[in-house]
Design an enzyme around this catalytic site. Sequence first.
Site, PDB file in Angstrom:
ATOM      1  N   SER A 160      60.778  19.033  39.220  1.00 16.91           N
ATOM      2  CA  SER A 160      59.965  18.369  40.232  1.00 16.91           C
ATOM      3  C   SER A 160      60.756  18.440  41.522  1.00 16.91           C
ATOM      4  O   SER A 160      61.905  18.001  41.580  1.00 16.91           O
ATOM      5  CB  SER A 160      59.729  16.921  39.815  1.00 16.91           C
ATOM      6  N   GLU A 161      60.146  19.000  42.583  1.00 10.96           N
ATOM      7  CA  GLU A 161      60.960  19.348  43.750  1.00 10.96           C
ATOM      8  C   GLU A 161      61.484  18.153  44.519  1.00 10.96           C
ATOM      9  O   GLU A 161      62.355  18.304  45.388  1.00 10.96           O
ATOM     10  CB  GLU A 161      60.218  20.337  44.668  1.00 10.96           C
ATOM     11  N   ASN A 162      61.007  16.949  44.200  1.00 11.24           N
ATOM     12  CA  ASN A 162      61.606  15.770  44.822  1.00 11.24           C
ATOM     13  C   ASN A 162      62.962  15.408  44.217  1.00 11.24           C
ATOM     14  O   ASN A 162      63.632  14.508  44.725  1.00 11.24           O
ATOM     15  CB  ASN A 162      60.657  14.570  44.752  1.00 11.24           C
TER      16      ASN A 162
END
Lengths: 216, 216, 235, 235
Positions: free
Chosen positions: B45-47
């Site tokens: 998840s790119e966060n």
Amino acid sequence: MSVKERIVKRAVKEIGNGMNVNLGIGMPTLVANEIPSDYQVLLQSENGLLGIGPYPDESEVDPDLINAGKETVTAVPGASFFDSAESFAMIRGGHIDVAILGGMEVSEKGDLANWMIPGKMVKGMGGAMDLVQGAKRVIVIMEHVSKYGESKIKKECTLPLTGKKVVHRLITELAVFDFTEKGMVLIELASGVSIEDIREKTEADFLVSENLIKYA
Amino acid sequence: MSVKERIVKRAVKEIGNGMNVNLGIGMPTLVANEIPSDYQVLLQSENGLLGIGPYPDESEVDPDLINAGKETVTAVPGASFFDSAESFAMIRGGHIDVAILGGMEVSEKGDLANWMIPGKMVKGMGGAMDLVQGAKRVIVIMEHVSKYGESKIKKECTLPLTGKKVVHRLITELAVFDFTEKGMVLIELASGVSIEDIREKTEADFLVSENLIKYA
Amino acid sequence: MHKVEKNIHEIVGEVQDGATILVGGFGLCGIPELAIEAIRQKGIKDLTVVSNNCGVDDWGLGLLLANKQIKKMIASYVGENKTFEQQFLSGELEVELTPQGTLAERIRAGGAGIPAFYTATGVGTLIAEGKPVKEFDGKEYIEERAIVGDYAFVKAWKADKLGNLVYRKTARNFNPIIATAGKITIAEVEEIVEVGELNPDEIHTPAVFVQHVILGEGYEKKIEKRTLKVEEAIG
Amino acid sequence: MHKVEKNIHEIVGEVQDGATILVGGFGLCGIPELAIEAIRQKGIKDLTVVSNNCGVDDWGLGLLLANKQIKKMIASYVGENKTFEQQFLSGELEVELTPQGTLAERIRAGGAGIPAFYTATGVGTLIAEGKPVKEFDGKEYIEERAIVGDYAFVKAWKADKLGNLVYRKTARNFNPIIATAGKITIAEVEEIVEVGELNPDEIHTPAVFVQHVILGEGYEKKIEKRTLKVEEAIG
């Protein structure tokens, strides 16, 4: 007091309470011992430690805990470890208040040479080139003249540069100079040293500060 | 089976055991549910999370634990958290095996448009532009035609691009295409769909693979 | 040097109209709630705000937007905020959309003294317009510039009194890089511990990057999309 | 996917003559001892080695140097090694000296998909020769290129079976960035724990960067400069 001691004792005055400081290998490392004990100063080691402590006693020696000079050290309470990219993000990004480095030659323009002597084996610059570009203030400490009696403060450096126009202040056993827009300025004389003494031992041209400090 | 279900069930075949995978917001997120339970796949998840787990139950809800779609999630055993720069170092640096993204338009050259429609409010591209450039394989999943019956697979994208020549494979409810040096190649047909059906519903030119797979 | 301050309002009081501020968080996760509220109360205007998102209409940076305090927004995704749309369309608000990874890297570069770098992200798209292009090993890249803020506001989980920070789960997000890229960095935290209580191997942001630490209370930690297991949602 | 391997020799066996390998460590601290020994035994030749230092005459990368396996060395400081001097002067060994911060950033860039970046480090020095120069905001910078390795060898303290890594104290140094910059990354560690035993907030290298994990035994962890408190040294 030896020449080294004189330089080191003057150099420590560059460090204010609360600062983050990087001390180079060799003479600069000795500055750590002179920091007032009531100061909260964090010493950075470019291999990845903010908060270098004293050398360890036998029981504390840890091969996983060294400084940039590869010496065994300890870490103070509040220290942090990080990787080399983050360490130089700190340095290059201007987060280190003061770097105190040794020098071979400094020019009147504030150029510094301290990493190689042509003809001698090149050891490498380590982190010095990053430190002189990144630290908020770059203080060079070195003896005023070489062992052959030659001025190490030059009109132009003869040795390959570590950085161009990077030195903010130069401290020798005889004097302190600042590097300003107008040129190199003599701001302090050691006890018993005259401006003429400095002129004689300094190849570089310099101005004399109106507020020249003389140590009685 | 709905169109979405068809696409999702085909898309999951792109994920191999042991892969690190990034699933875009919306339909791609549904692919997670279809990953074989005996696979060890880490979802990124790119966060700042590698190892997204299922949605939480009430007692597990944690405002400090969300996915890139800002939904509450959990983390699987073996997950790790990291900052946004490291997250995109993973993505940009080619460490994500597969990214599965939604699309608005795909061109026959493998261009992708999926982030803005001129005249409508621009929401932003989020991490999509980084993902299409960085992931080892970029799989786009989308419906073959728009709700107005227009082909979404174009000779040239009409919408602003997310990336140029970035799509490796396109999966629709009707067909699967690969993007090669020679051009766009039809490699699979859904059950009951003919090449002619595809030609009719596809604006882009495409080649037909010699090893075309037809689902009975 | 102990950096714990009692009053966020005093620190925020130093921020000038027109300042560039960097604000941590992803969506509403890990945002500096206290700082945003203090900036709102103080009414600082014409801010350039760098943050991945712009909150929602009634929370996070959306509060500053509603209060018309933001002149320019640099972000990667602003789709959760209707006020944003209105101000953007009316021309009140300037917007620089930046791919998320590029935004993260620009902020990291700002903190790390890297003035510019190359990335393939955005090549051949609107994002590349006006940016220098250079080829490396036969592939095109665009040059992107670093971002530095006058102030950086971050939210961490714990701090020690020197300003070392630890974040929690995905509330970390942009916070550690933003902490490095402010001329002045203000960290608000849920807990302050004594110097030496944090394990030096586990510190995410070393104290050198942080100028002020504020102990926050009553964090709302609003959730944008409360998504539950299907069984639970139904049952 | 579990990545724990029994045999470092098998993995090292895949390294071809002429490969570029990245090797973690600073001095002798945090170096992958097992991998270096395995490479020495295997006799892989013409290596380009990227590492901050080159060990000492009889330990670390000095072993590969003594065995004449290194064709080119990219490092920031090699002053602890006499073999180095001999091979360099005789022309057997090619050397690319890189400022330490630039070396770290080049490796990080390699892992992060950034092909090149600008830095002020080295401007106006020998290091700048042949490199593109560009001005940003009135200051000169030089362009530096990313480094990627065919293989990256790192030493961590602990791993879980997925390949998540945790380092200890200053043995971290170049290891985390080198782990990101190898096409194949091999981590050797002192302890392997079950998946889920590492706190996800405290992982330094996420598993995505690591292809193989090896449990090492009998680490020597040699000390270059055993420096003690003065009282102790005298007493």
